[in-house]
Write a protein that holds these residues in place. Structure first.
Motif, PDB file in Angstrom:
ATOM      1  N   GLN A   1      42.346  51.856 -25.979  1.00  0.00           N
ATOM      2  CA  GLN A   1      41.146  52.680 -25.883  1.00  0.00           C
ATOM      3  C   GLN A   1      40.956  53.285 -24.494  1.00  0.00           C
ATOM      4  OE1 GLN A   1      37.573  50.428 -26.553  1.00  0.00           O
ATOM      5  NE2 GLN A   1      37.882  49.089 -24.784  1.00  0.00           N
ATOM      6  N   CYS A   2      41.692  52.797 -23.499  1.00  0.00           N
ATOM      7  CA  CYS A   2      41.575  53.336 -22.140  1.00  0.00           C
ATOM      8  C   CYS A   2      42.397  54.601 -21.944  1.00  0.00           C
ATOM      9  CB  CYS A   2      42.001  52.287 -21.118  1.00  0.00           C
ATOM     10  SG  CYS A   2      40.974  50.802 -21.131  1.00  0.00           S
TER      11      CYS A   2
ATOM     12  N   ASN B   1      43.914  43.387 -40.443  1.00  0.00           N
ATOM     13  CA  ASN B   1      42.644  43.800 -39.838  1.00  0.00           C
ATOM     14  C   ASN B   1      42.861  44.410 -38.451  1.00  0.00           C
ATOM     15  OD1 ASN B   1      41.129  42.920 -42.039  1.00  0.00           O
ATOM     16  ND2 ASN B   1      40.900  40.857 -41.197  1.00  0.00           N
ATOM     17  N   GLU B   2      43.782  43.825 -37.684  1.00  0.00           N
ATOM     18  CA  GLU B   2      44.037  44.320 -36.332  1.00  0.00           C
ATOM     19  C   GLU B   2      44.667  45.701 -36.345  1.00  0.00           C
ATOM     20  OE1 GLU B   2      46.385  41.076 -35.073  1.00  0.00           O
ATOM     21  OE2 GLU B   2      44.716  39.956 -34.175  1.00  0.00           O
ATOM     22  N   ILE B   3      45.652  45.894 -37.220  1.00  0.00           N
ATOM     23  CA  ILE B   3      46.311  47.197 -37.242  1.00  0.00           C
ATOM     24  C   ILE B   3      45.399  48.263 -37.852  1.00  0.00           C
ATOM     25  CG2 ILE B   3      47.469  46.982 -39.479  1.00  0.00           C
ATOM     26  CD1 ILE B   3      49.906  48.294 -38.109  1.00  0.00           C
ATOM     27  N   ASP B   4      44.571  47.871 -38.827  1.00  0.00           N
ATOM     28  CA  ASP B   4      43.625  48.837 -39.383  1.00  0.00           C
ATOM     29  C   ASP B   4      42.580  49.240 -38.349  1.00  0.00           C
ATOM     30  OD1 ASP B   4      44.887  48.938 -41.785  1.00  0.00           O
ATOM     31  OD2 ASP B   4      43.506  47.582 -42.829  1.00  0.00           O
ATOM     32  N   ARG B   5      42.200  48.287 -37.499  1.00  0.00           N
ATOM     33  CA  ARG B   5      41.249  48.619 -36.426  1.00  0.00           C
ATOM     34  C   ARG B   5      41.866  49.620 -35.460  1.00  0.00           C
ATOM     35  NH1 ARG B   5      38.227  44.284 -32.350  1.00  0.00           N
ATOM     36  NH2 ARG B   5      36.713  45.783 -31.510  1.00  0.00           N
ATOM     37  N   ILE B   6      43.136  49.402 -35.116  1.00  0.00           N
ATOM     38  CA  ILE B   6      43.828  50.336 -34.230  1.00  0.00           C
ATOM     39  C   ILE B   6      43.969  51.697 -34.893  1.00  0.00           C
ATOM     40  CG2 ILE B   6      46.058  50.819 -33.125  1.00  0.00           C
ATOM     41  CD1 ILE B   6      46.363  47.800 -32.691  1.00  0.00           C
ATOM     42  N   ALA B   7      44.252  51.693 -36.193  1.00  0.00           N
ATOM     43  CA  ALA B   7      44.465  52.949 -36.918  1.00  0.00           C
ATOM     44  C   ALA B   7      43.192  53.784 -37.013  1.00  0.00           C
ATOM     45  CB  ALA B   7      44.997  52.662 -38.327  1.00  0.00           C
ATOM     46  N   ARG B   8      42.039  53.183 -36.790  1.00  0.00           N
ATOM     47  CA  ARG B   8      40.774  53.933 -36.814  1.00  0.00           C
ATOM     48  C   ARG B   8      40.473  54.593 -35.470  1.00  0.00           C
ATOM     49  NH1 ARG B   8      39.089  49.368 -39.948  1.00  0.00           N
ATOM     50  NH2 ARG B   8      38.158  48.386 -38.111  1.00  0.00           N
ATOM     51  N   MET B   9      41.255  54.280 -34.451  1.00  0.00           N
ATOM     52  CA  MET B   9      41.013  54.838 -33.120  1.00  0.00           C
ATOM     53  C   MET B   9      41.538  56.266 -33.030  1.00  0.00           C
ATOM     54  SD  MET B   9      42.161  51.509 -30.868  1.00  0.00           S
ATOM     55  CE  MET B   9      41.620  52.229 -29.315  1.00  0.00           C
ATOM     56  N   ASN B  10      40.867  57.083 -32.229  1.00  0.00           N
ATOM     57  CA  ASN B  10      41.325  58.463 -32.036  1.00  0.00           C
ATOM     58  C   ASN B  10      42.690  58.506 -31.352  1.00  0.00           C
ATOM     59  OD1 ASN B  10      39.099  59.738 -33.209  1.00  0.00           O
ATOM     60  ND2 ASN B  10      37.909  59.644 -31.309  1.00  0.00           N
TER      61      ASN B  10
ATOM     62  N   GLU C   1      48.428  55.028 -45.839  1.00  0.00           N
ATOM     63  CA  GLU C   1      47.734  56.238 -45.399  1.00  0.00           C
ATOM     64  C   GLU C   1      47.686  56.362 -43.880  1.00  0.00           C
ATOM     65  OE1 GLU C   1      46.575  54.201 -47.677  1.00  0.00           O
ATOM     66  OE2 GLU C   1      45.901  55.332 -49.446  1.00  0.00           O
ATOM     67  N   ASN C   2      47.798  55.233 -43.191  1.00  0.00           N
ATOM     68  CA  ASN C   2      47.705  55.267 -41.731  1.00  0.00           C
ATOM     69  C   ASN C   2      48.867  56.005 -41.076  1.00  0.00           C
ATOM     70  OD1 ASN C   2      45.326  53.749 -41.694  1.00  0.00           O
ATOM     71  ND2 ASN C   2      46.451  51.803 -41.679  1.00  0.00           N
ATOM     72  N   PHE C   3      49.916  56.304 -41.859  1.00  0.00           N
ATOM     73  CA  PHE C   3      51.108  56.918 -41.275  1.00  0.00           C
ATOM     74  C   PHE C   3      51.351  58.349 -41.757  1.00  0.00           C
ATOM     75  CE2 PHE C   3      51.578  52.337 -41.472  1.00  0.00           C
ATOM     76  CZ  PHE C   3      51.961  52.015 -40.174  1.00  0.00           C
ATOM     77  N   PHE C   4      50.455  58.885 -42.566  1.00  0.00           N
ATOM     78  CA  PHE C   4      50.673  60.209 -43.142  1.00  0.00           C
ATOM     79  C   PHE C   4      50.731  61.314 -42.086  1.00  0.00           C
ATOM     80  CE2 PHE C   4      48.738  59.119 -47.579  1.00  0.00           C
ATOM     81  CZ  PHE C   4      49.880  58.378 -47.857  1.00  0.00           C
TER      82      PHE C   4
END
Length: 459
Positions: free
Chosen positions: A323-324, A342-351, A370-373
């Motif tokens: 996030q930095c 849960n950890e990778i989905d949290r990362i995948a929600r980051m801009n 979907e996180n890789f489309f």
């Protein structure tokens, strides 16, 4: 004139080596506590001798004493019943010559010898005496003598010697032409010059931080800034990673806090392993993670990084590092370690993830396909991936204008025949390479009927 005489009087009061083994020992121990190399320590020692008009010992002799004090367990502060250490003047003068500020000099001396041994008022008095115009003039004249002795043209004169009197735009142009080492040296010359230097983009494009169970190494532009490995102490004694970590953080702070920093790559690897090759979860490295995260948390700006690689034992901290970084500028992510869904989905929600173009996961984790489309290229290790997910993936990648290629690995075997039937794959002239009908995609399988990897690319 009186001020000059008073300053010279203070300088001559220092019984400097080789006449005083105690002062030589203090200087070397102080330099070791700051992780200075022998070369860096000897250069400061040479300047001290020139300013004081004392004869210096040879580099070979200095190297002997440096290694001796290092290996004789003098890294720790001296044990002393005195309220303060009476022979630190040489260290204070060394700090002045090295361009260190009053506050940093006091802080480093306290860390090296103990806060209870350093009288703050006395330190400030000595520092003020040495940090005078006459002393700076004496140092310049010593440098002038050095160049004259080397047969180089003497371009110094008694007027116009102050670098700080140059116009700021001239100094800024000089700073912009510096390599990283020169940039760092300019920064510690004076407070006014540091202010100008900090306004310019640092000439640093790559930072690498590697932490193991008994060492820390930091590289910038492939040059080592900090390396604890050459420091060897007898009696199987190991330096605390927490202590080293604090010094490392200070090395990084002045680079990372500059909002004009433009990094092509940033790598942090905080994974340590036991004898069986498993990731260790030692206390010392966790402390270093804490110090590093505190450093990143204090910045109000996002760091401009194009490629980052993050491997940390505390997986929940990966997103804190990520996030930095500035979304949009961050193009490629490499993430290592075992991540939960849960950890990778949290990362995948980051801009930072959503706006990146390339990703590589050096781990096995469950994640929504979907996180890789949106990626142009990606390499991912799944615990398992279903045939339905592969069909959905191909459907979306064929519609993407950015997609180029991907590699998908699975811990569980993939049934090639089932995948071929589900996607209605058409064979090509090359073995194990198939076209996806009504798309511009080609799929490559490894040789055999059972596979653990599949590659997809656009024609």
């Amino acid at each position: 004139m009186r001020r000059m005489q008073r300053t010279l009087y203070y300088l001559k009061m220092i019984d400097f080596p080789p006449n005083s083994p105690t002062n030589l020992r203090r200087l070397i121990v102080y330099d070791i506590s700051q992780w200075k190399t022998i070369d860096k320590s000897f250069k400061i020692y040479e300047k001290l001798c020139k300013v004081l008009g004392n004869e210096e010992i040879s580099y070979v002799n200095y190297e002997y004493w440096f290694n001796r004090y290092l290996k004789e367990n003098y890294y720790s502060p001296y044990e002393s019943s005195a309220r303060w250490v009476p022979d630190l003047e040489v260290c204070i003068l060394a700090d002045v010559i090295d361009g260190k500020s009053l506050e940093n000099s006091y802080r480093d001396l306290c860390e090296a010898f103990g806060k209870d041994k350093i009288d703050k008022e006395y330190h400030a008095s000595c520092y003020g005496s040495y940090d005078s115009e006459e002393h700076r003039h004496a140092l310049i004249m010593a440098e002038r003598s050095k160049y004259s002795n080397e047969g180089l043209p003497d371009t110094y004169n008694d007027h116009g010697l102050k670098f700080s009197e140059f116009p700021e735009d001239v100094i800024a142009e000089i700073v912009d032409r510096c390599d990283l080492k020169s940039y760092l040296n300019l920064r510690i010359v004076s407070h006014s010059l540091r202010t100008i230097v900090d306004k310019r983009p640092p000439p640093c494009t790559d930072i690498e931080i590697i932490v193991r169970d008994d060492s820390i190494q930091i590289k910038a532009n492939n040059e080592i800034l900090v390396d604890s490995r050459p420091i060897e102490l007898i009696h199987s004694r190991h330096c605390s990673l927490n202590l080293i970590g604090k010094r490392v953080v200070r090395k990084l702070e002045f680079l990372l806090k500059n909002p004009k920093l433009r990094l092509k790559s940033f790598r942090i690897d905080l994974l340590t392993y036991d004898e069986m090759g498993s990731v260790k979860n030692d206390v010392e490295t966790r402390k270093y993670e804490t110090n590093f995260l505190k450093l990143l948390d204090q910045f109000s700006h996002k760091i401009h990084v194009e490629r980052c690689s993050i491997e940390m034992k505390q997986k929940k901290h990966i997103w804190r590092v990520l996030q930095c970084f500035k979304p949009g500028s961050l193009q490629k992510l490499v993430i290592g370690g075992s991540l939960s869904i849960n950890e990778i989905d949290r990362i995948a929600r980051m801009n930072q993830w959503k706006q990146a173009k390339h990703v590589k996961l050096i781990c096995f984790a469950e994640s929504s396909i979907e996180n890789f489309f949106h990626f142009s290229t990606f390499e991912v290790n799944f615990e398992s991936i279903s045939t339905n997910d592969l069909v959905r993936l191909c459907d979306n990648l064929s519609k993407s204008t950015d997609f180029e290629s991907c590699i998908i690995k699975s811990m569980r075997s993939l049934n090639i025949e089932t995948i071929k039937n589900a996607l209605n794959l058409q064979p090509s002239t090359s073995p194990n390479k198939y076209y996806v009908p009504n798309s511009n995609l080609v799929i490559q399988f490894p040789i055999g009927y059972v596979a653990y990897q599949i590659s997809i690319r656009k024609l």
